[in-house]
Design a protein around this motif. Sequence first.
Motif, PDB file in Angstrom:
ATOM      1  N   UNK A 277       0.837  -1.209   0.000  1.00 17.12           N
ATOM      2  CA  UNK A 277       0.000   0.000   0.000  1.00 17.12           C
ATOM      3  C   UNK A 277       0.872   1.259   0.000  1.00 17.12           C
ATOM      4  N   UNK A 278       1.881   1.264   0.858  1.00 20.20           N
ATOM      5  CA  UNK A 278       2.738   2.450   0.972  1.00 20.20           C
ATOM      6  C   UNK A 278       3.480   2.714  -0.341  1.00 20.20           C
TER       7      UNK A 278
ATOM      8  N   UNK B 250      11.433   5.604  -4.583  1.00 18.02           N
ATOM      9  CA  UNK B 250      11.232   5.045  -3.247  1.00 18.02           C
ATOM     10  C   UNK B 250      12.582   4.898  -2.551  1.00 18.02           C
ATOM     11  N   UNK B 251      12.630   5.280  -1.278  1.00 17.59           N
ATOM     12  CA  UNK B 251      13.811   5.039  -0.450  1.00 17.59           C
ATOM     13  C   UNK B 251      13.694   3.604   0.077  1.00 17.59           C
ATOM     14  N   UNK B 252      14.461   2.686  -0.511  1.00 13.17           N
ATOM     15  CA  UNK B 252      14.322   1.264  -0.177  1.00 13.17           C
ATOM     16  C   UNK B 252      14.751   0.989   1.258  1.00 13.17           C
ATOM     17  N   UNK B 253      15.704   1.720   1.768  1.00 15.91           N
ATOM     18  CA  UNK B 253      16.094   1.528   3.172  1.00 15.91           C
ATOM     19  C   UNK B 253      14.945   1.853   4.104  1.00 15.91           C
ATOM     20  N   UNK B 254      14.236   2.912   3.810  1.00 17.21           N
ATOM     21  CA  UNK B 254      13.105   3.314   4.644  1.00 17.21           C
ATOM     22  C   UNK B 254      12.025   2.237   4.634  1.00 17.21           C
ATOM     23  N   UNK B 255      11.681   1.719   3.452  1.00 24.11           N
ATOM     24  CA  UNK B 255      10.570   0.754   3.402  1.00 24.11           C
ATOM     25  C   UNK B 255      10.965  -0.595   4.010  1.00 24.11           C
TER      26      UNK B 255
ATOM     27  N   UNK C 205      10.558  -3.371  11.297  1.00 25.85           N
ATOM     28  CA  UNK C 205      10.242  -2.827  12.627  1.00 25.85           C
ATOM     29  C   UNK C 205       8.744  -2.880  12.906  1.00 25.85           C
ATOM     30  N   UNK C 206       7.920  -2.708  11.869  1.00 25.96           N
ATOM     31  CA  UNK C 206       6.469  -2.829  12.055  1.00 25.96           C
ATOM     32  C   UNK C 206       6.081  -4.251  12.459  1.00 25.96           C
ATOM     33  N   UNK C 207       6.700  -5.253  11.824  1.00 28.36           N
ATOM     34  CA  UNK C 207       6.407  -6.631  12.201  1.00 28.36           C
ATOM     35  C   UNK C 207       6.833  -6.889  13.634  1.00 28.36           C
TER      36      UNK C 207
ATOM     37  N   UNK D 102       1.135   6.626   6.046  1.00 29.95           N
ATOM     38  CA  UNK D 102       1.284   5.258   6.511  1.00 29.95           C
ATOM     39  C   UNK D 102       2.702   4.864   6.862  1.00 29.95           C
ATOM     40  N   UNK D 103       3.635   5.804   6.736  1.00 29.89           N
ATOM     41  CA  UNK D 103       5.027   5.496   7.072  1.00 29.89           C
ATOM     42  C   UNK D 103       5.261   5.698   8.568  1.00 29.89           C
TER      43      UNK D 103
END
Length: 514
Positions: A157-158, A174-179, A185-187, A205-206
């Motif tokens: 989604x993000x 897209x900043x792949x490190x961020x995603x 960390x969300x998991x 949603x970030x």
Amino acid sequence: MFIFDILLVLIFIFLVRWNRRLGHLSPLLPPGPKPLPFIGSLIAMLNHKPTFRWIHGMMDEMKTKILCIRIGNVHVITMSDPKIARELLKEKDEIFTSRPDCMSGYLTSDGYLNTSLVPMSDHWKNMRRIIATQIVSVSGHKWLQNKRDQEADNLLRYIYNRCVTNVAVTGGVVNVRVITQQYTSNIARKIMFGSSFFGTGSADGSLGKEEIEHVDSFFTILGYTYAFCVTDFFPWLRWVTDFDGHEKIIRNAIRTARKYQDPLIDERIQQWKDGVKTKEDDLLDVFINLENPRLSVDIIKAQILDLMIATFDNTWNAIEWAIAEMINKQTILEKAMSELDALVGKDRLVQESDLIHLNYIKACVKEALRLHPMAPFTLPRVASRDTTLGGYFIPKDSQVIVSRLGLGRNPEVWDDPLTFNPNRHMNGNNEVVLTDHNLHMLSFSAGRRGCPGVVLGSTMAVMLLARLVQGFTWEFPPNESHVDLKENLQNLCKAKPLLALAKPRLPQHLYPTS
């Protein structure tokens, strides 16, 4: 009197020759720099930062796969030979089960209350059993799948929203490190606390400011745990000064992480006491309700921090590197997409049940873990008695570390070791797994101190790459034609966060939008 003097001389000569004979027959310490009296190689260590690059440089210079560095009275043994690593982690694992007593381990574990950093003890044995059977068991892994699925959907989604303009779905940088950090960390927060965010997150949603601060604290703790701190080798200095500033840094990072976690733990414990909470929904609930033994609040808090950091550790770094390497080699990316299209299709999203069949995707993850490990060394193990490794003498209380870099980039094991080549892990129709029984690489550790969360870590990493590759094409950002693959000097992360152009490649209705 004269005869007595001659007798003493003869005894002296005999003892000298006998000692020489023993010295000749006894194994020697591994090669290494000549230590100075009392301080050993301390000055050289301080003059060559980061320490891990100095150590690997010495191994290359001395042409050795096992190195001994004495710092103070402690022998630090480093190895990069898979045969010696197998001897350490398999044949003599029982001798090397303990951890060193050091400042960073003591602080991070809140006085050795967790599992991964605790020296050999009954507490470690009990917690190791609890973690394996109650926390990261097969049944527990299945129980938490829906939470992992939610974060896999949130990831799509993000990224999809980054590709949408006011008039069309095109593509977005897209900043792949961020995603990848956001996903891992969300998991960790989701399976531990039941929620992805401490606050409300950002509007898109970030991660919000709370989660960013939380993630940054993890990164700092990881960077300074067992980081060759001077006071670990000269403990009396801790009473005088924080010699190299490590203690202040790690204390602040731990304080930040626990600032967000501990209040949630206290609140949840009270909810169970008051009867407000009656059903287990996440791992925090499991910890609170454990019996035999029932855990204290302090142990629960230490264990939560331990598992949160472990869950965050490897995955995001490996997948950022994998995407970077695959963008530079589009044939690898195309092969990965073709595997997903053939085995999953483009009319549904890849699920965890598909991962067992995705051998090439798993080979890409494994290759990233081989070539780009998160940490240069395994966590140190302490010799409980005098022993040998690789034919060399290892004194009791030596700290032994295995070089993940040295194993994974060993030219005697791997052809063209610095090239990203997932095909090297393909073995006909046999299933690809991220671990390596022969220890030619270390994606996770092994033995009694091996990572108990191998299944969780493997699932997260493969699922993350599978969703990214199935859901989007990945290209260079505008006006660029190559991804810079330089490493950060201070660690093994990519020197610059990966920015990539993502374009949706599935039917629009498959992307979560709510």
